[in-house]
Design a protein around this motif. Structure first.
Motif, PDB file in Angstrom:
ATOM      1  N   THR A 141      -5.189  -7.272 -21.344  1.00  0.00           N
ATOM      2  CA  THR A 141      -4.014  -6.395 -21.379  1.00  0.00           C
ATOM      3  C   THR A 141      -4.151  -5.342 -20.297  1.00  0.00           C
ATOM      4  O   THR A 141      -5.249  -4.842 -20.039  1.00  0.00           O
ATOM      5  N   LEU A 142      -3.035  -5.036 -19.681  1.00  0.00           N
ATOM      6  CA  LEU A 142      -3.029  -3.992 -18.667  1.00  0.00           C
ATOM      7  C   LEU A 142      -3.239  -2.655 -19.353  1.00  0.00           C
ATOM      8  O   LEU A 142      -2.677  -2.407 -20.428  1.00  0.00           O
ATOM      9  N   GLY A 143      -4.043  -1.817 -18.723  1.00  0.00           N
ATOM     10  CA  GLY A 143      -4.273  -0.474 -19.250  1.00  0.00           C
ATOM     11  C   GLY A 143      -3.143   0.459 -18.853  1.00  0.00           C
ATOM     12  O   GLY A 143      -2.044   0.021 -18.498  1.00  0.00           O
ATOM     13  N   GLU A 144      -3.429   1.731 -18.895  1.00  0.00           N
ATOM     14  CA  GLU A 144      -2.416   2.728 -18.544  1.00  0.00           C
ATOM     15  C   GLU A 144      -2.184   2.719 -17.040  1.00  0.00           C
ATOM     16  O   GLU A 144      -3.115   2.874 -16.261  1.00  0.00           O
ATOM     17  N   LEU A 145      -0.941   2.522 -16.641  1.00  0.00           N
ATOM     18  CA  LEU A 145      -0.557   2.480 -15.229  1.00  0.00           C
ATOM     19  C   LEU A 145       0.621   3.410 -14.998  1.00  0.00           C
ATOM     20  O   LEU A 145       1.501   3.526 -15.858  1.00  0.00           O
ATOM     21  N   THR A 146       0.655   4.031 -13.810  1.00  0.00           N
ATOM     22  CA  THR A 146       1.738   4.941 -13.451  1.00  0.00           C
ATOM     23  C   THR A 146       2.068   4.770 -11.972  1.00  0.00           C
ATOM     24  O   THR A 146       1.165   4.757 -11.131  1.00  0.00           O
ATOM     25  N   PHE A 147       3.354   4.644 -11.648  1.00  0.00           N
ATOM     26  CA  PHE A 147       3.784   4.635 -10.255  1.00  0.00           C
ATOM     27  C   PHE A 147       3.898   6.075  -9.769  1.00  0.00           C
ATOM     28  O   PHE A 147       4.413   6.935 -10.484  1.00  0.00           O
ATOM     29  N   THR A 148       3.427   6.324  -8.541  1.00  0.00           N
ATOM     30  CA  THR A 148       3.505   7.673  -7.967  1.00  0.00           C
ATOM     31  C   THR A 148       4.623   7.789  -6.946  1.00  0.00           C
ATOM     32  O   THR A 148       4.907   8.882  -6.472  1.00  0.00           O
ATOM     33  N   ASP A 149       5.241   6.676  -6.585  1.00  0.00           N
ATOM     34  CA  ASP A 149       6.306   6.684  -5.585  1.00  0.00           C
ATOM     35  C   ASP A 149       7.402   5.732  -6.034  1.00  0.00           C
ATOM     36  O   ASP A 149       7.141   4.741  -6.721  1.00  0.00           O
TER      37      ASP A 149
ATOM     38  N   ARG B   4       0.865  -1.185   0.000  1.00  0.00           N
ATOM     39  CA  ARG B   4       0.000   0.000   0.000  1.00  0.00           C
ATOM     40  C   ARG B   4       0.895   1.226   0.000  1.00  0.00           C
ATOM     41  O   ARG B   4       2.082   1.156   0.306  1.00  0.00           O
ATOM     42  N   GLU B   5       0.295   2.373  -0.279  1.00  0.00           N
ATOM     43  CA  GLU B   5       1.064   3.614  -0.281  1.00  0.00           C
ATOM     44  C   GLU B   5       1.566   3.944   1.118  1.00  0.00           C
ATOM     45  O   GLU B   5       1.011   3.494   2.112  1.00  0.00           O
ATOM     46  N   ARG B   6       2.629   4.752   1.173  1.00  0.00           N
ATOM     47  CA  ARG B   6       3.142   5.234   2.455  1.00  0.00           C
ATOM     48  C   ARG B   6       2.152   6.225   3.055  1.00  0.00           C
ATOM     49  O   ARG B   6       1.362   6.840   2.318  1.00  0.00           O
ATOM     50  N   ASP B   7       2.196   6.372   4.360  1.00  0.00           N
ATOM     51  CA  ASP B   7       1.318   7.330   5.034  1.00  0.00           C
ATOM     52  C   ASP B   7       1.478   8.714   4.431  1.00  0.00           C
ATOM     53  O   ASP B   7       2.609   9.189   4.227  1.00  0.00           O
ATOM     54  N   GLY B   8       0.365   9.336   4.132  1.00  0.00           N
ATOM     55  CA  GLY B   8       0.377  10.692   3.597  1.00  0.00           C
ATOM     56  C   GLY B   8       0.718  10.791   2.121  1.00  0.00           C
ATOM     57  O   GLY B   8       0.855  11.888   1.590  1.00  0.00           O
ATOM     58  N   LYS B   9       0.872   9.671   1.458  1.00  0.00           N
ATOM     59  CA  LYS B   9       1.210   9.665   0.027  1.00  0.00           C
ATOM     60  C   LYS B   9      -0.007   9.264  -0.796  1.00  0.00           C
ATOM     61  O   LYS B   9      -0.971   8.713  -0.298  1.00  0.00           O
TER      62      LYS B   9
END
Length: 190
Positions: free
Chosen positions: A99-107, A76-81
């Motif tokens: 097929t996987l759609g559009e994905l983006t990492f935020t961290d 899961r995301e970090r606290d506050g992220k």
């Protein structure tokens, strides 16, 4: 039955960048019959609803795990992220293929012990009750901060232009040598 990735994640990955398969192709997931190795094209399983999750890179790369093991490695995301992964986090198989759609990492992945992530795909919880379809996961990979991408891009441009200047210098030297050879008397003309 099990889910498998048909292609690999294209590397390197940076925060804010699109997650793609090798050569910029979409990442493909198929439902495979374990006994035959063929794609399951019919039945309710072939139209299963799936979800994409981020896994810890330490999740062992062997073939044996339970649904509980898989769940324990979901990150899961970090606290506050913001959510760790954004975009099309679900998909529906069509004749056993999706097929996987559009994905983006935020961290980036530097905050976990392994310093690596994996993508995982599983049947959406609550869908196909009573039928076990084994989840799939990618190889472990690093996600770098996009600021590093800019540094890499700048360095690439600097190296490219430096190589051009070396190449151009080499051409100039060759032309000068050719000119000098034409203007200098040779031993046969003396």
């Amino acid at each position: 039955m099990r889910l498998i990735f048909r292609n690999k994640v294209s590397l390197p990955l940076f925060t804010g960048g699109k997650v793609e398969g090798d050569q910029g192709l979409p990442i493909c997931v198929v439902l495979e019959d374990v006994s035959t190795g063929r794609v399951v094209k019919t039945g309710p399983e072939s139209m299963a609803k799936l979800e994409v999750v981020v896994l810890d890179g330490d999740f062992a790369n062997d073939y044996i795990w339970t649904a509980e093991d898989f769940e324990q490695h979901v990150l899961r995301e970090r606290d506050g992220k913001r959510p760790l992964l954004t975009g099309d986090l679900s998909m529906t198989l069509k004749e056993g293929v999706g097929t996987l759609g559009e994905l983006t990492f935020t961290d980036n992945s530097s905050w976990i012990r392994s310093r690596k992530f994996r993508l995982g795909v599983r049947v959406l919880p609550g869908y196909l009750e009573g039928i076990r379809i084994k989840e799939c996961k990618t190889e472990a990979f690093t996600v770098k901060d996009h600021r590093g991408e800019r540094k890499s891009l700048v360095l690439s441009f600097v190296l490219y232009f430096y190589s051009l200047s070396i190449h151009n210098s080499a051409i100039i030297i060759c032309l000068l040598n050719a000119s000098l050879q034409k203007t200098l008397p040779t031993s046969s003309s003396r």
